[in-house]
Structures are given as C-alpha cells and as structure tokens.
Design a protein around this motif. Structure first.
Motif, PDB file in Angstrom:
ATOM      1  N   SER A  39      43.470  -1.076  39.026  1.00 42.03           N
ATOM      2  CA  SER A  39      42.220  -0.577  39.610  1.00 42.03           C
ATOM      3  C   SER A  39      42.012   0.893  39.251  1.00 42.03           C
ATOM      4  O   SER A  39      40.914   1.308  38.856  1.00 42.03           O
ATOM      5  CB  SER A  39      42.247  -0.747  41.129  1.00 42.03           C
ATOM      6  N   TYR A  40      43.065   1.673  39.380  1.00 45.84           N
ATOM      7  CA  TYR A  40      42.992   3.088  39.016  1.00 45.84           C
ATOM      8  C   TYR A  40      42.653   3.236  37.532  1.00 45.84           C
ATOM      9  O   TYR A  40      41.819   4.063  37.140  1.00 45.84           O
ATOM     10  CB  TYR A  40      44.325   3.763  39.335  1.00 45.84           C
ATOM     11  N   GLY A  41      43.291   2.398  36.704  1.00 45.80           N
ATOM     12  CA  GLY A  41      43.041   2.465  35.273  1.00 45.80           C
ATOM     13  C   GLY A  41      41.608   2.118  34.911  1.00 45.80           C
ATOM     14  O   GLY A  41      40.988   2.787  34.066  1.00 45.80           O
ATOM     15  N   TYR A  42      41.056   1.087  35.551  1.00 48.09           N
ATOM     16  CA  TYR A  42      39.679   0.700  35.240  1.00 48.09           C
ATOM     17  C   TYR A  42      38.672   1.743  35.717  1.00 48.09           C
ATOM     18  O   TYR A  42      37.618   1.927  35.097  1.00 48.09           O
ATOM     19  CB  TYR A  42      39.367  -0.674  35.829  1.00 48.09           C
ATOM     20  N   ARG A  54      35.666  -5.932  37.282  1.00 50.24           N
ATOM     21  CA  ARG A  54      37.114  -6.129  37.424  1.00 50.24           C
ATOM     22  C   ARG A  54      37.650  -5.382  38.635  1.00 50.24           C
ATOM     23  O   ARG A  54      38.612  -5.833  39.274  1.00 50.24           O
ATOM     24  CB  ARG A  54      37.822  -5.649  36.154  1.00 50.24           C
ATOM     25  N   LEU A  55      37.050  -4.280  38.979  1.00 48.84           N
ATOM     26  CA  LEU A  55      37.481  -3.545  40.167  1.00 48.84           C
ATOM     27  C   LEU A  55      37.362  -4.424  41.415  1.00 48.84           C
ATOM     28  O   LEU A  55      38.210  -4.372  42.313  1.00 48.84           O
ATOM     29  CB  LEU A  55      36.650  -2.270  40.333  1.00 48.84           C
ATOM     30  N   GLU A  56      36.333  -5.241  41.461  1.00 49.28           N
ATOM     31  CA  GLU A  56      36.140  -6.122  42.617  1.00 49.28           C
ATOM     32  C   GLU A  56      37.216  -7.200  42.676  1.00 49.28           C
ATOM     33  O   GLU A  56      37.804  -7.455  43.735  1.00 49.28           O
ATOM     34  CB  GLU A  56      34.759  -6.769  42.556  1.00 49.28           C
ATOM     35  N   SER A  57      37.509  -7.845  41.536  1.00 48.47           N
ATOM     36  CA  SER A  57      38.513  -8.910  41.551  1.00 48.47           C
ATOM     37  C   SER A  57      39.918  -8.353  41.771  1.00 48.47           C
ATOM     38  O   SER A  57      40.761  -8.994  42.410  1.00 48.47           O
ATOM     39  CB  SER A  57      38.457  -9.724  40.251  1.00 48.47           C
ATOM     40  N   LEU A  58      40.185  -7.150  41.267  1.00 48.42           N
ATOM     41  CA  LEU A  58      41.485  -6.527  41.525  1.00 48.42           C
ATOM     42  C   LEU A  58      41.620  -6.150  42.998  1.00 48.42           C
ATOM     43  O   LEU A  58      42.706  -6.249  43.580  1.00 48.42           O
ATOM     44  CB  LEU A  58      41.661  -5.288  40.644  1.00 48.42           C
ATOM     45  N   LYS A  79      50.363   6.621  36.312  1.00 47.15           N
ATOM     46  CA  LYS A  79      50.460   7.055  34.926  1.00 47.15           C
ATOM     47  C   LYS A  79      49.799   6.020  34.030  1.00 47.15           C
ATOM     48  O   LYS A  79      50.106   4.830  34.112  1.00 47.15           O
ATOM     49  CB  LYS A  79      51.924   7.232  34.526  1.00 47.15           C
ATOM     50  N   LEU A  80      48.892   6.460  33.196  1.00 51.29           N
ATOM     51  CA  LEU A  80      48.163   5.560  32.310  1.00 51.29           C
ATOM     52  C   LEU A  80      48.596   5.786  30.867  1.00 51.29           C
ATOM     53  O   LEU A  80      48.654   6.927  30.398  1.00 51.29           O
ATOM     54  CB  LEU A  80      46.654   5.792  32.438  1.00 51.29           C
ATOM     55  N   GLU A  97      42.335  -0.099  24.571  1.00 54.37           N
ATOM     56  CA  GLU A  97      43.784  -0.267  24.503  1.00 54.37           C
ATOM     57  C   GLU A  97      44.394  -0.269  25.899  1.00 54.37           C
ATOM     58  O   GLU A  97      45.292  -1.067  26.201  1.00 54.37           O
ATOM     59  CB  GLU A  97      44.390   0.853  23.656  1.00 54.37           C
ATOM     60  N   LEU A  98      43.909   0.604  26.763  1.00 54.73           N
ATOM     61  CA  LEU A  98      44.419   0.654  28.129  1.00 54.73           C
ATOM     62  C   LEU A  98      44.077  -0.626  28.888  1.00 54.73           C
ATOM     63  O   LEU A  98      44.913  -1.162  29.624  1.00 54.73           O
ATOM     64  CB  LEU A  98      43.843   1.863  28.864  1.00 54.73           C
ATOM     65  N   ALA A  99      42.866  -1.138  28.705  1.00 53.90           N
ATOM     66  CA  ALA A  99      42.469  -2.370  29.395  1.00 53.90           C
ATOM     67  C   ALA A  99      43.399  -3.523  29.025  1.00 53.90           C
ATOM     68  O   ALA A  99      43.824  -4.303  29.895  1.00 53.90           O
ATOM     69  CB  ALA A  99      41.026  -2.723  29.053  1.00 53.90           C
TER      70      ALA A  99
END
Length: 325
Positions: free
Chosen positions: A203-206, A226-230, A254-255, A267-269
């Motif tokens: 969630s933090y990453g998105y 995706r924030l909602e489903s997470l 940490k990302l 890439e992060l996703a």
C-alpha cells in the motif's frame, strides 16, 4: 482408497502395475483382484486439467506466446494419470482437442467453480494454472477474465471456513500422506502477520509509485484501485489476528527501487506483487479463499507487464509450489 497424485506416486504406481503384468505373464495366479486407487475430487480435477492441456494446441487466434505458456502449464500440473492396463476396469476418459483460448475458458471455469470444494496440497498449482490461463488468454478474449473474476468472488460466499481459518475441505483427508499444513494457533499469527505486513508495504509502495503516471493512464487508475484491494486484504488479516496478535504498522517502508519515473514505478509494482504472492502461498496451501487475493495481485501485475504465466515454481518429484525468486 484415496490416492494423492504426485509425480513420485505416479512413478511408483506405474512400477507396481508393471510388476503385476510380469507376474500374470509368468502364470502366477492372482486370486484377489488388485485394489484400483480412486482419486479424490481435487485429484480428479488435476487429472482432467492434465488431459485438457495434453489435448490443446495453439491456434492462429491464440496469443503469440501460447505454445511456450502451454508447456509451462503442462509441466506444473503434472502428467495424466491412468491406472495400469492390468488394473483398469474401463477405458480412461479423454478430452476433445482445443485451442489455447478454449482450454483456458474450460480450465478456469472448472477450477474457480470448484474452489469451495478443493482441499489438498494441490490448491496452489490448480489456482495458479487457472489464473495464468485466464489472464494470458484474456489478452485475446476479455470475457474469460470477467467470468473468472465473478466465479472467484462468488466462491468467497460459499467456502466453508473453520475457526482456524482454513476451509473445512482442507481438513477432510483420510491419510497422513494427504495432510497439508493447517493454520493452527501456533502458526496462524506469523502467517497472517506476514501477509499483513506485505499488504501494508505494498500500500505504501503504490501510494508512492502512482504519482509517476499520468492521472488518466491505465497504470495510475490500477494503482489507485489496488490501494482499495490491499486495504481489504490488510483488514482481513487484522480480523484474523485480532488487535493483540497483530504487528504494529510501520511509519514507512523501504522501497526497492525507489519510484522516480514510470520505469522504476513499474519495476516497483512488479516487486510488490511478487512479494504479495510469496506471502499468500502458505495461506493458499490450506485455504482456497486466498485465491481471490492471488487473483487480484496477478491482475494488477498484468497492468505493469505482460501477464505472468505462473506465480510460483514447481520442481522436484512432489511438484510442491515455491515462491519465485
């Protein structure tokens, strides 16, 4: 007699059938007919999928990568099992030839319809193969994705769940060979916390990566959704854990990589979704309700890259699922 099919079991049983053939060929009388194993519902489904994949060939209208993907699915699901000729009481069933898209529709429908009834260590490979087929074929026929999504969500309303968190069907095994890990009091909190922490980190990453895409882009819209489903996944884990057992939330995570542009954001996703899939695996092994969360992860990942054929790897005689590294 319940008969859990594994690569090792297939080889051993094939050898026993050959031995019987040699004995009968040498004139040794077998007064007692051999006990022909019967497959439980989950193994029958696995065997049917193996037959479907064996009879499938990539057609002109299938995805370009259909042939390569098809072989990966065959390797993951394992070979077709049939009792040796000497023990068979009827001809083995067969499947009609199908294209990749047609096979994807049949397999995904069969698995996702039967989710509430699955109950063995085969859960991960069945869900993984059905998900991969649906999403890869869905690049050509989006209706497969829509129908799969509806079936998976419907299964959540019909899965009987025990107090420990796994489906009742996961407990209904007749032998020690078929036992799969259960989410008991000693193991459930660490498993739930691992998923909870991965959902929080994702969630933090998105939140960080979403701003690197245009506001109207498909990637930005999916990241926000995706924030909602997470959040729903984290809430589900908190409900299972209770306030006392839940790990405290971290102020930041940490990302890797740190998203600074669309490329690093993509890439992060992918990295975040791979982490979610790995955390979900122990849950999926005991409870098919985890299939929805794996499906949500796979669909999101497919927005930032081509649909992943399989989320897990399957190696060794047992073919047990392992998180991809």
């Amino acid at each position: 007699m319940r008969f859990p099919v594994s690569r090792r079991a297939l080889l051993l049983f094939g050898a026993s059938g050959a031995s019987l053939g040699l004995l009968s060929g040498c004139g040794v009388r077998l007064d007692t007919p051999p006990d022909v194993p019967t497959l439980d519902e989950t193994n029958r489904l696995r065997n049917r999928i193996a037959r479907i994949l064996a009879a499938t060939t990539a057609g002109d209208n299938d995805p370009e990568t259909a042939g390569e993907a098809l072989q990966k699915f065959r390797d993951a699901i394992g070979p077709v099992w049939s009792p040796p000729t000497e023990m068979a009481t009827e001809p083995p069933p067969s499947e009609e030839p199908r294209t990749y898209i047609a096979a994807a529709e049949v397999v995904s429908t069969a698995v996702f319809t039967d989710l509430p009834n699955l109950g063995s260590g085969l859960n991960p490979v069945l869900v993984d193969v059905a998900t991969g087929l649906a999403l890869t074929a869905g690049t050509k026929d989006a209706e497969i994705i829509r129908s799969s999504d509806a079936l998976i969500r419907k299964s959540r309303t019909t899965s009987p769940v025990g107090a420990s968190g796994e489906t009742e069907s996961a407990k209904a095994t007749d032998s020690a060979d078929e036992q799969v890990p259960t989410a008991d009091e000693s193991t459930a909190p660490p498993m739930w916390n691992a998923i909870l922490n991965q959902a929080r980190a994702a969630s933090y990453g998105y939140e960080r990566l979403a701003v690197n895409f245009d506001a109207k882009s498909r990637e930005r819209q999916r990241a926000v959704a995706r924030l909602e489903s997470l959040g729903a996944l984290a809430g589900e884990m908190l409900e299972k854990l209770g306030e006392k057992n839940a790990d405290p939330a971290a102020p930041s995570w940490k990302l890797d990589p740190s998203p600074t542009d669309p490329e690093t954001a993509e890439e992060l996703a992918l990295s975040l979704e791979d982490g979610i899939a790995a955390a979900l695996l122990p849950w999926l092994q005991t409870d098919t309700r985890a299939a929805l969360r794996l499906w949500e992860s796979a669909r999101t990942r497919a927005v930032f890259a081509s649909p992943q054929v399989l989320r897990y790897t399957y190696s060794g005689d047992s073919g047990e699922a392992e998180a991809q590294k």
